[in-house]
Design a protein around this motif. Sequence first.
Motif, short mmCIF file in Angstrom:
data_model
loop_
_atom_site.label_atom_id
_atom_site.label_comp_id
_atom_site.label_asym_id
_atom_site.label_seq_id
_atom_site.Cartn_x
_atom_site.Cartn_y
_atom_site.Cartn_z
N LEU A 69 -4.82 -53.79 14.56
CA LEU A 69 -6.08 -53.09 14.36
C LEU A 69 -6.79 -52.79 15.68
O LEU A 69 -7.57 -51.85 15.77
N ASP A 70 -6.54 -53.62 16.71
CA ASP A 70 -7.24 -53.43 17.98
C ASP A 70 -6.60 -52.36 18.85
O ASP A 70 -6.97 -52.21 20.01
N PRO A 144 -11.98 -61.53 20.17
CA PRO A 144 -11.20 -62.20 19.11
C PRO A 144 -12.11 -62.76 18.03
O PRO A 144 -13.15 -63.36 18.31
N LYS A 145 -11.70 -62.56 16.80
CA LYS A 145 -12.47 -63.00 15.65
C LYS A 145 -11.56 -63.78 14.72
O LYS A 145 -10.46 -63.33 14.40
N GLN A 146 -12.03 -64.93 14.30
CA GLN A 146 -11.20 -65.74 13.41
C GLN A 146 -11.08 -65.08 12.04
O GLN A 146 -12.02 -64.46 11.54
N LEU A 149 -9.77 -66.38 6.20
CA LEU A 149 -9.05 -67.47 5.56
C LEU A 149 -9.01 -68.72 6.44
O LEU A 149 -8.65 -69.80 5.96
N VAL A 150 -9.31 -68.58 7.72
CA VAL A 150 -9.37 -69.76 8.60
C VAL A 150 -10.69 -70.48 8.43
O VAL A 150 -10.74 -71.72 8.37
N THR A 151 -11.77 -69.73 8.33
CA THR A 151 -13.10 -70.35 8.28
C THR A 151 -13.50 -70.77 6.87
O THR A 151 -14.32 -71.67 6.72
N ASN A 152 -12.95 -70.14 5.84
CA ASN A 152 -13.33 -70.45 4.46
C ASN A 152 -12.20 -71.25 3.80
O ASN A 152 -11.21 -70.68 3.32
N ILE A 232 1.29 -61.36 10.31
CA ILE A 232 0.97 -61.28 11.73
C ILE A 232 0.98 -62.67 12.34
O ILE A 232 0.26 -63.56 11.88
N GLN A 233 1.76 -62.85 13.38
CA GLN A 233 1.81 -64.12 14.08
C GLN A 233 0.51 -64.33 14.82
O GLN A 233 -0.07 -63.43 15.38
N GLY A 234 0.04 -65.57 14.82
CA GLY A 234 -1.16 -65.91 15.58
C GLY A 234 -2.43 -65.87 14.77
O GLY A 234 -3.48 -66.27 15.29
N ARG A 235 -2.39 -65.37 13.53
CA ARG A 235 -3.62 -65.37 12.74
C ARG A 235 -4.00 -66.79 12.33
O ARG A 235 -5.16 -67.13 12.19
#
Length: 464
Positions: A69-70, A144-146, A149-152, A232-235
Amino acid sequence: MLRRQADADRAVRQPIRSPGRPPPRREVERAFWVQIADGLTSEDAAVAVGVSAPVGTRWFRHAGGMPPLDLAPAAGRYLCFAEREEIALLHVQNVGVREIARRLGRDPGTVSRELRRNAATRAGEVEYRASVAQWKAESAAKRPKQAKLVTNTALRDYVQQRLEGSVSLPDRTVVQGPDAPRWKGRNKPHREDRQWVTGWSPEQISHRLKVDFPDDGAMRISHEAIYQSLFIQGRGALKRELVTCLRTGRALRKPRRRSRNKPQGHVTDDVVISERPAEAADRAVPGHWEGDLIIGTHQSAIGTLVERKSRSVLLVHLPRLAGYGQQPRVKNGPALAGHGATAMADALTRAITDLPQQLRKTLTWDRGKELAEHARFAFETGTTVFFADPHSPWQRPTNENTNGLLRQYFPKGTDLSRWGADDLAAVAYTLNNRPRKVLNWKTPAEVFTEQLPSAQEPGVATTD
């Protein structure tokens, strides 16, 4: 003064690792994904944009098969690489900052900050290079934005449970299913058991959240965000192994156009349907045919040929070959059922060579291996063969419609080897003399006769 200003700029920005050899520009990577969208493989797309094949493979795998997306182009308020190249060329010629800004149509402060902040500083010397400046600008612009699904945690657990939940009976007794092989980071195992899981699709999960949590706005996520977390790797949100819970089971997303118009096996670049002349598509010129097989029990089959303009039908008799049924089938042995590649090419050649050359220009077939010897058939008959895209029956609409009509005479689940050449000729004669609405209530035989030059009217006997 310049040195103090550079130190001040360096003090307020985050430390940036040394790029070493700067990576390819984002414009190059953006062009790479355009090539992927056009159906090229990662290796071919990499070569097309001027990078090595391993680099293209790495870009494709790290991005999970989808463009990041970036990679969106920067807004016009930011300097582009072409402008940085111009700044570097003028700066090395000792052109002043204000003159550079005037030529670029930029504010002098923009050029001044660019020369200070994004200059290369290796060996303690400040030197402006466009490639290094572009890399520094892109690195500093990243935000970079988490992933949600990482934060919730509650949302992540809900999604994960719907993907890999156990299969159970109504009384919630878990049924384990087969022992599946361990996932190796590639696609689903071929012809092996797969793990039994709940297996909701990301779209089902996304829409079901609105039903289960109508008043909780935090329990919302799009299906695309779930796919990105899987591929996507790294998410860092969902385990990569959960891709095995999807219906396809593939480890990377597959661009749509890659599966279309792709040469494979006996189908080469020059015989895909996109290479077929335009006159065959608009039905304005006679002599373009569509073909296929209708299959019956015990490996029986009948070949069907339909002319696109007149809708005239030719039925190809495919008798059993000598030795069929007298010995057990051998893997990779000779095809004795009558519709192997060699037998099919011979039968089509006999059927179509009775027609005048101007009425046998092209033949469009599906991707079946029965026409693997299409090159020999084309050489002997002068009829160019083209293959439709995989799983695209609408690209042979006349043939598909005709096969439906033929099922009135040759139903599915019946043995088609019972019928001889005379039987097939009788059925073809019946269809060719049935008036058709699409032909303004003329019969295919009448339209086909009109297409023949007057000197070659006796050739109509194949359809009348």
